[in-house]
Design a protein around this motif. Structure first.
Motif, PDB file in Angstrom:
ATOM      1  N   GLN A   1       0.747  -1.253  -0.062  1.00 14.06           N
ATOM      2  CA  GLN A   1      -0.063  -0.068   0.029  1.00 14.06           C
ATOM      3  C   GLN A   1       0.889   1.305   0.038  1.00 14.06           C
ATOM      4  N   ASN A  32       6.832  10.324 -11.776  1.00 13.04           N
ATOM      5  CA  ASN A  32       5.874  11.046 -11.394  1.00 13.04           C
ATOM      6  C   ASN A  32       6.152  12.382 -10.586  1.00 13.04           C
ATOM      7  N   ALA A  97       1.799  15.504  -1.681  1.00 12.74           N
ATOM      8  CA  ALA A  97       1.049  14.791  -2.490  1.00 12.74           C
ATOM      9  C   ALA A  97       1.673  14.162  -3.821  1.00 12.74           C
ATOM     10  N   GLU A  99       1.503  12.018  -7.788  1.00 15.92           N
ATOM     11  CA  GLU A  99       0.173  11.737  -8.897  1.00 15.92           C
ATOM     12  C   GLU A  99       0.404   9.916  -8.932  1.00 15.92           C
ATOM     13  N   ARG A 100      -0.845   9.573  -9.226  1.00 13.45           N
ATOM     14  CA  ARG A 100      -0.652   8.234  -9.671  1.00 13.45           C
ATOM     15  C   ARG A 100      -0.246   7.863 -10.974  1.00 13.45           C
ATOM     16  N   THR A 101      -0.677   8.512 -11.924  1.00 11.67           N
ATOM     17  CA  THR A 101      -0.017   8.439 -13.353  1.00 11.67           C
ATOM     18  C   THR A 101       0.150   9.977 -13.701  1.00 11.67           C
ATOM     19  N   ALA A 104      -2.453  13.169 -14.251  1.00 11.33           N
ATOM     20  CA  ALA A 104      -3.934  12.847 -13.699  1.00 11.33           C
ATOM     21  C   ALA A 104      -4.401  13.505 -12.405  1.00 11.33           C
ATOM     22  N   GLY A 105      -3.554  14.148 -11.698  1.00 11.82           N
ATOM     23  CA  GLY A 105      -3.903  15.028 -10.522  1.00 11.82           C
ATOM     24  C   GLY A 105      -3.027  14.112  -9.580  1.00 11.82           C
ATOM     25  N   TRP A 106      -3.549  14.607  -8.119  1.00  8.82           N
ATOM     26  CA  TRP A 106      -3.019  14.198  -7.105  1.00  8.82           C
ATOM     27  C   TRP A 106      -3.794  13.157  -6.353  1.00  8.82           C
ATOM     28  N   ASP A 107      -3.202  12.035  -6.472  1.00 11.03           N
ATOM     29  CA  ASP A 107      -3.934  10.864  -5.859  1.00 11.03           C
ATOM     30  C   ASP A 107      -3.677  10.403  -4.593  1.00 11.03           C
ATOM     31  N   TYR A 108      -2.617  10.812  -4.379  1.00 13.65           N
ATOM     32  CA  TYR A 108      -1.891  10.011  -2.986  1.00 13.65           C
ATOM     33  C   TYR A 108      -1.376  11.633  -1.974  1.00 13.65           C
ATOM     34  N   TRP A 109      -1.709  11.186  -0.971  1.00 14.63           N
ATOM     35  CA  TRP A 109      -1.810  12.226   0.216  1.00 14.63           C
ATOM     36  C   TRP A 109      -1.124  11.884   1.642  1.00 14.63           C
TER      37      TRP A 109
END
Length: 119
Positions: A1, A32, A97, A99-101, A104-109
């Motif tokens: 994770q 990324n 933060a 990005e996952r791809t 694509a924006g900030w997916d993880y924080w």
């Protein structure tokens, strides 16, 4: 994770410096972008700075770009924010933060680290 863990926050007097770190685990972010945001009490979260996988830096508005420096160590999967000449206006919770791809924006924080600047 995937986890992003910030560290380095604390209490500092106005004019002082702090260096924040964001350690990523669970996957590599070497390809990324990563970023710093902050949220002061009673205010919306605001963008501070970002750094692309190739090292291109973007800073938010105001005097941040003149006082803060974002950097990353891809080998360590870690991002940094060097903050100099801190003012009371910089008091906030700072979040990293990622990005996952690409694009694509900030997916993880991360959970955030408190920075308090006293006058």
């Amino acid at each position: 994770q995937v986890q992003l863990v910030e560290s380095g926050g604390g209490l500092v007097q106005a004019g002082g410096s702090l260096r924040l770190s964001c350690a990523a685990s669970g996957r590599t972010f070497s390809r990324n972008a990563m970023a710093w945001f902050r949220q002061a009490p009673g205010k919306e979260r605001e963008f501070v700075a970002s750094i692309s996988w190739s090292g291109i830096r973007t800073y938010g508005t105001g005097s941040v770009k003149d006082r803060f420096t974002i950097s990353r160590d891809s080998a360590r999967n870690t991002m940094y924010l060097q903050m100099n000449s801190l003012t009371t206006e910089d008091t906030a919770v700072y979040y990293c933060a990622a990005e996952r791809t690409v694009g694509a924006g900030w997916d993880y924080w991360g959970q955030g680290t408190q920075v308090t600047v006293s006058s």
